[in-house]
Design an enzyme around this catalytic site. Structure first.
Site, PDB file in Angstrom:
ATOM      1  N   GLU A 123      -4.061   0.367  -8.278  1.00  0.00           N
ATOM      2  CA  GLU A 123      -2.891   1.274  -8.967  1.00  0.00           C
ATOM      3  C   GLU A 123      -1.723   0.407  -9.309  1.00  0.00           C
ATOM      4  O   GLU A 123      -1.469  -0.455  -8.842  1.00  0.00           O
ATOM      5  CB  GLU A 123      -2.434   2.056  -7.619  1.00  0.00           C
TER       6      GLU A 123
ATOM      7  N   SER B 173       0.715  -1.253   0.079  1.00  0.00           N
ATOM      8  CA  SER B 173       0.087  -0.118  -0.124  1.00  0.00           C
ATOM      9  C   SER B 173       0.767   1.148  -0.051  1.00  0.00           C
ATOM     10  O   SER B 173       0.359   2.392  -0.315  1.00  0.00           O
ATOM     11  CB  SER B 173      -0.688   0.117   1.163  1.00  0.00           C
TER      12      SER B 173
END
Ligand SMILES: NC(=O)c1ccc[n+]([C@@H]2O[C@H](COP(=O)([O-])OP(=O)(O)OC[C@H]3O[C@@H](n4cnc5c(N)ncnc54)[C@H](O)[C@@H]3O)[C@@H](O)[C@H]2O)c1
Length: 592
Positions: free
Chosen positions: A154, A121
């Site tokens: 992403e 993350s």
């Protein structure tokens, strides 16, 4: 020729890895899932079984597809079983050392052309990639929680990732039904870099007892339309994961607002990791369960009778703008007699006209009968003199957001309104105590921050000053419920709950744009698709108005003196240039 991805490795079957394995198997791919030990496999299998059983029950999977999904996943504790994988997605805990060691090992096992992806993350893909002999084939492939539901991925490229690797992974993400956004390697990437400052801020409000966990969460759900409140979301993410993400962001940004709030560490040490351990900010009925159960912090139902409520029948509203007329409508609809006070008779009539127009729209839509509309309007009496408010049990001030103007109104109300009446302000950024100080009865003064449009938005922030009396707060609470609103309580600090949490995040988005890390479209997409927010930050800023946003951000900065709250220079420049958003036809985007 694009690469063929048919066998995919997933390492780590926790909150994220299990969801990723499910997504892959549901797309028809062969999955080799690796955990540290048998217990880890059992836990991971449990996550997947639980989630697919829900999909089956909801009719999103049929029996055959359900069986097939399970047959496509094989489980192992041996990394060597990944030898045939075309792509390996790592989802082990957020530790650079662990991930680096894992990638070094994977590099020795998988085919030379295989791609290695991390679901990190926040950690640097570059730093992970250098531990392999193939940094050009290492990417970030960051899914969002819950992976089977949220569509954003992403895709993080480093300065050495090969362009065709990025292109192939983008196509792969699309095949999974995801919405890929490509970006460079920066702590927190787009979504978390913007989300975690906000989450950490909410934790600090909770830690300071500025508002309760329920009120913090309700404020963001009902005030901004977020799908979850910040503390419930942290429980879903996992407090240990959140802590590591904040640490990584702080190490890169040196922004104090990214330094994890101390209570996070305490909760992690005590084993309160969120849903996965059955307890975090909230208590759940079992580990991994989404069902919140009552605990010692659960607010007691209704007022327990320790304060007597004041009776409110007649409500005065001072002002003629959008908020004033919306509030008039809210109270008149619920059967209250309302006095609408304007500076002139013409203005009062025009304001009444606005209320009528709003009601007419509902009649046209078939949501309100004509005679009901007439009854509502008959309850509203226009007035010009403050004396006409003398008999009101509650007067709500909703004039211009200017302290001198508001203080003059409170001074005037103080002279005429009967003793025992509640005097409220709808200010969104000024100190309520400044209004209270303009009267001789500060105990009767409270903030009632309605949201626009008042007839629709459910949230009301009840702002208690150091002088407000308990029965005034309790009466305000009961009254909000009576008119169908969801009240939350907070102290008298700039931005109250919602604006204090919202605007620094919007300002951070402007800073990210200014730094050329991502464009406005990608940032808006990341926040909408990755976090389920109703609007991206630039869409919202253009709607709110850049001048209004800048003023709020300045107020926050002036009150808290946080360097991180300083308005983004780009925001200042756009306002100076007259690009104020939709209202001027140009803001972050051009409107026709
Ligand atoms: N939780 C979120 O909301 C979220 C969202 C997106 C990305 N991420 C990222 O995904 C990654 C995993 O996070 P999580 O929340 O799923 O963590 P988690 O703690 O729920 O799961 C991690 C799993 O990895 C296993 N594991 C540990 N070391 C291993 C190894 N060497 N080999 C195989 N398995 C191993 C553990 O047994 C555990 O089951 C982290 O990098 C995190 O930052 C998390």
């Amino acid at each position: 020729m694009a690469r063929e991805f048919s066998t995919i490795g997933v390492v780590g079957l926790g909150t994220m890895g299990a969801g990723i394995a499910e997504v892959l198997a549901r797309t028809g791919l062969t999955v080799v899932a690796v955990e540290v030990d048998e217990a880890g496999i059992e836990r991971g299998k449990g996550h997947i079984t639980h989630s697919t059983a829900r999909a089956l029950a909801k009719g999103k999977l049929d029996e055959a597809a359900h069986a097939e999904v399970h047959s496509r996943i094989s489980y192992t504790t041996e990394l060597a079983d990944l030898a045939d994988a075309d792509l390996v997605i790592e989802a082990i805990p957020e530790s650079l050392a662990d991930k680096a060691a894992l990638f070094a090992e994977l590099d020795k096992i998988v085919k030379p052309e295989a791609i290695l992806a991390s679901n990190t993350s926040s950690l640097s893909i570059t730093e992970i990639g250098v531990h392999t002999g193939r940094p050009g084939k290492v990417v970030g492939l960051h899914f969002f929680n819950p992976a089977p539901v949220l569509k954003l991925t992403e895709i993080v490229r480093t300065v050495v990732t090969e362009p065709d690797v990025v292109a192939d992974v983008v196509e792969f993400a699309k095949r999974l039904g995801k919405e890929p956004v490509v970006m460079g390697d920066r702590a927190g990437f787009i979504a978390n870099a913007l989300l975690f400052g906000y989450l950490n801020h909410a934790v600090s409000m909770y830690e300071q007892k500025y508002a309760t966990r329920e009120d913090l969460d309700a404020a963001m759900r009902f005030g901004c339309g977020y799908p979850m409140g910040p503390l419930a979301l942290l429980d879903l993410i996992g407090l240990d994961t959140a802590y590591e993400i904040l640490e990584t962001m702080y190490a890169q940004s040196r922004n104090r607002l990214h330094a994890p709030s101390p209570i996070l560490k305490q909760m992690i040490t005590a084993g309160l990791l969120g849903r996965k351990t059955g307890r975090g900010f909230y208590t759940y009925d079992a580990p991994d369960s989404p069902t919140v159960v009552a605990d010692a912090q659960t607010p007691a139902a209704a007022a327990d009778g320790d304060v007597a409520l004041r009776e409110v029948r007649r409500v005065g509203v001072v002002g003629t703008g959008t908020m004033a007329t919306g509030i008039v409508e809210v109270f008149a609809r619920k059967g209250f007699d309302v006095i609408l006070r304007a500076r002139t008779a013409d203005k009062a009539q025009a304001a009444l006209g606005k209320v009528r127009k709003s009601l007419d729209r509902q009649v046209a839509k078939g949501r309100l009968a004509e005679d009901a509309r007439d009854e509502i309007l008959a309850r509203v009496t226009p007035a010009v003199e403050f004396e006409e408010l003398a008999d009101c049990d509650l007067v709500i001030e909703a004039v211009a957001e200017d302290l001198a103007v508001k203080q003059a109104v409170f001074g005037a109300l103080d002279e005429v309104v009967k003793p025992g009446a509640i005097l409220a302000t709808t200010t969104s950024s000024l100190p309520v105590i400044e209004c209270a100080a303009a009267t001789s009865r500060p105990a009767d003064v409270v903030g009632l921050h309605f949201f626009n449009p008042a007839p629709i938005m459910k949230l009301v922030e009840i702002v208690e000053t150091i002088s407000t009396s308990a029965d005034v707060v309790a009466t305000a609470h009961a009254l909000c419920q009576q008119v169908g609103k969801h009240p939350v309580h907070c102290g008298d600090r700039a931005g109250f709950i919602v604006n204090a949490l919202l605007f620094p995040y919007l300002n951070d988005a402007v800073k990210m744009l200014e730094a050329h890390y991502a464009d406005a479209d990608d940032i808006d997409t990341a926040m909408k698709v990755g976090c389920g927010l109703p609007m991206g930050p630039f869409e919202l800023l253009d709607v709110v108005g850049l001048d209004v946003s800048l003023a709020i951000q300045r107020t926050l900065y002036n009150e808290f003196r946080e360097a991180g709250f300083a308005p983004a220079p780009l925001l200042e420049h756009l306002v100076t240039a007259g690009r104020l958003g939709r209202k001027t036809g140009k803001g972050f985007r051009d409107y026709s």
